[in-house]
Enzyme design. Structure first.
Site, PDB file in Angstrom:
ATOM      1  CE  LYS A  90      -4.318  -1.415   1.397  1.00 25.37           C
ATOM      2  NZ  LYS A  90      -4.321  -2.933   2.191  1.00 25.37           N
ATOM      3  CD  GLU A 112     -10.275   4.623   1.483  1.00 28.98           C
ATOM      4  OE1 GLU A 112     -10.106   5.842   1.253  1.00 28.98           O
ATOM      5  OE2 GLU A 112      -9.757   3.731   1.101  1.00 28.98           O
ATOM      6  CB  SER A 378      -0.545  -8.197  -0.900  1.00 29.97           C
ATOM      7  OG  SER A 378      -1.145  -9.239  -0.240  1.00 29.97           O
TER       8      SER A 378
END
Ligand SMILES: *Cc1c(COP(=O)(O)O)cnc(C)c1O
Length: 394
Positions: A90, A112, A378
């Site tokens: 991310k 968010e 990930s």
């Protein structure tokens, strides 16, 4: 040539677009007119690449997992996004978007978050860049993911618990959009995945595309060819998958396998297999596949993995599915857990529960011994230790 990339109107086939309230029209239009110019400028590239290298720790290794390969009868490379600063992919996206926000003269960042991973990645880059940061998070998630709330607060962000709806990610997203509507001129909204109105899905995919650019180079170096036979990734909103496939998306030699969260099973009523269960609809500004009931009301998704239970899916992935470019597999909670324990015992890598869904797909594909498979891990599993301990296997 046929392409699976976005068209000039912001669509992937019939999916995508920008369905936003009037008040946000100008914001989205500004972003649309700015993002490509900035992302392709030399000054942005230089600053982005340097931060990815020195701050995130890129390139992330492409690791040939020998024992895992033997188990599945093919050659499996793991793309190690779990080794990035803050523990997942991310951060690639939040760094890119905050650099863009600064160039657009924005003073305030909102985001968010569901499990808190995107919130932590956003709070991290806001600390780095000295920007005000407000993170919307469903009250249920604030209680479930307390460690991430503490991290965001230590990083200087304000975490706003959202008490509407089921008090989870969808509600937090609605609240962030509401905030954006109230502060359209000074606020930049960092979306954490390949979702939301155009140009977000394309922008996030481009910022994450560093993953596949590296895979190309690393495979050439280690395998003597620049493409794999298979790419495998998990999909929540779709950003790590989009980054993994970006430079291979139009290369039909490369088979794409995406794992979504089956929860307790796709017919159980407790699932987050949005692509297989969803119907066409609009969620958070994009036309895509959405889990909804007969009246079009959004249904609450369920997965053991907090990062995968979003009732929508990126328009990129909805299009890959309907055009059959990608194979989408539902991996259930128990299969993901078993895959996480298997990777841990075979390779000494504890994966995030989200990534464990990608690993769970390995058992569902018939590989040939000569197949070269690249699977994106990930994120790392530190945040999921409570769940793993609860489900500990012998
Ligand atoms: C957030 C998250 C995901 C799901 O998001 P995508 O946008 O689908 O990539 C997957 N893995 C990890 C480790 C995450 O933190």
């Amino acid at each position: 040539m046929k392409t699976y990339q976005v068209d000039e109107n912001g669509y992937y086939g019939e999916f995508g677009g920008a369905y936003v309230p009037e008040i946000l029209h100008q914001c989205v239009e500004d972003l649309r007119n700015t993002y490509l110019k900035v992302l392709e400028s030399a000054s942005f590239k230089e600053e982005f690449d340097q931060l990815l290298r020195d701050y995130v720790g890129r390139p992330s290794p492409l690791y040939l997992a020998k024992r895992l390969s033997k188990r599945y009868g093919c050659k499996i490379y793991l793309k190690r996004e779990d080794l990035n600063h803050t523990g997942a992919h991310k951060i690639n996206n939040t760094i890119g978007q905050i650099l863009l926000a600064r160039r657009m003269g924005k003073k305030r960042i909102i985001a968010e978050t569901g499990a808190g991973q995107h919130g932590v990645a956003t709070a991290t880059v806001c600390a780095l860049m000295d920007m005000e940061c407000v993170v919307y998070m469903g009250k249920t998630d604030v209680e479930r993911q307390h460690a991430n709330v503490q991290k965001m607060e230590m990083l200087g962000a304000t975490v706003v618990p959202v008490t509407s709806g089921n008090m989870t990610l969808k509600d937090a997203t609605n609240e962030a959009i509401r905030d954006w509507c109230c502060h359209p001129s000074d606020t930049y909204y960092i979306i954490g995945s390949t979702v939301g109105p155009h140009p977000y899905p394309d922008m996030v995919a481009r910022l994450q595309s560093v993953i596949s650019a590296e895979i190309k180079r690393q495979l050439l170096e280690q395998e003597g060819r620049d493409h794999p036979d298979y790419l495998i990734a998990c999909v929540g909103g779709g950003s790590n998958a989009a980054g993994t496939i970006y430079h291979f998306i139009d290369d039909e030699r490369v088979k794409i396998v995406l794992a979504e969260a089956g929860g307790l099973g796709i017919t159980s009523g407790k699932s987050a297999a949005t692509i297989q269960l969803g119907k066409k609809g609009i969620i958070h500004g994009a036309r895509t596949l959405v889990m909804q009931n007969e009246d079009g009301q959004i249904e609450e998704p369920y997965s053991i993995s907090a990062g995968l239970d979003y009732p929508g899916i990126g328009p990129i992935h909805a299009n890959l599915y309907t055009t059959r470019r990608a194979r989408i597999l539902a991996v259930n909670d128990d299969e993901a857990l078993a895959a996480a324990f298997e990777l841990t015992r075979l390779e000494g890598i504890i994966p995030a529960l989200e990534s464990a869904h990608a690993l769970g797909a390995l058992a569902k594909v018939d590989f040939k011994p000569e197949d070269v498979v690249v699977l994106t891990v990930s994120g790392r599993g530190d945040k999921d230790m409570d769940t793993y301990i609860k489900h500990k296997m012998a």
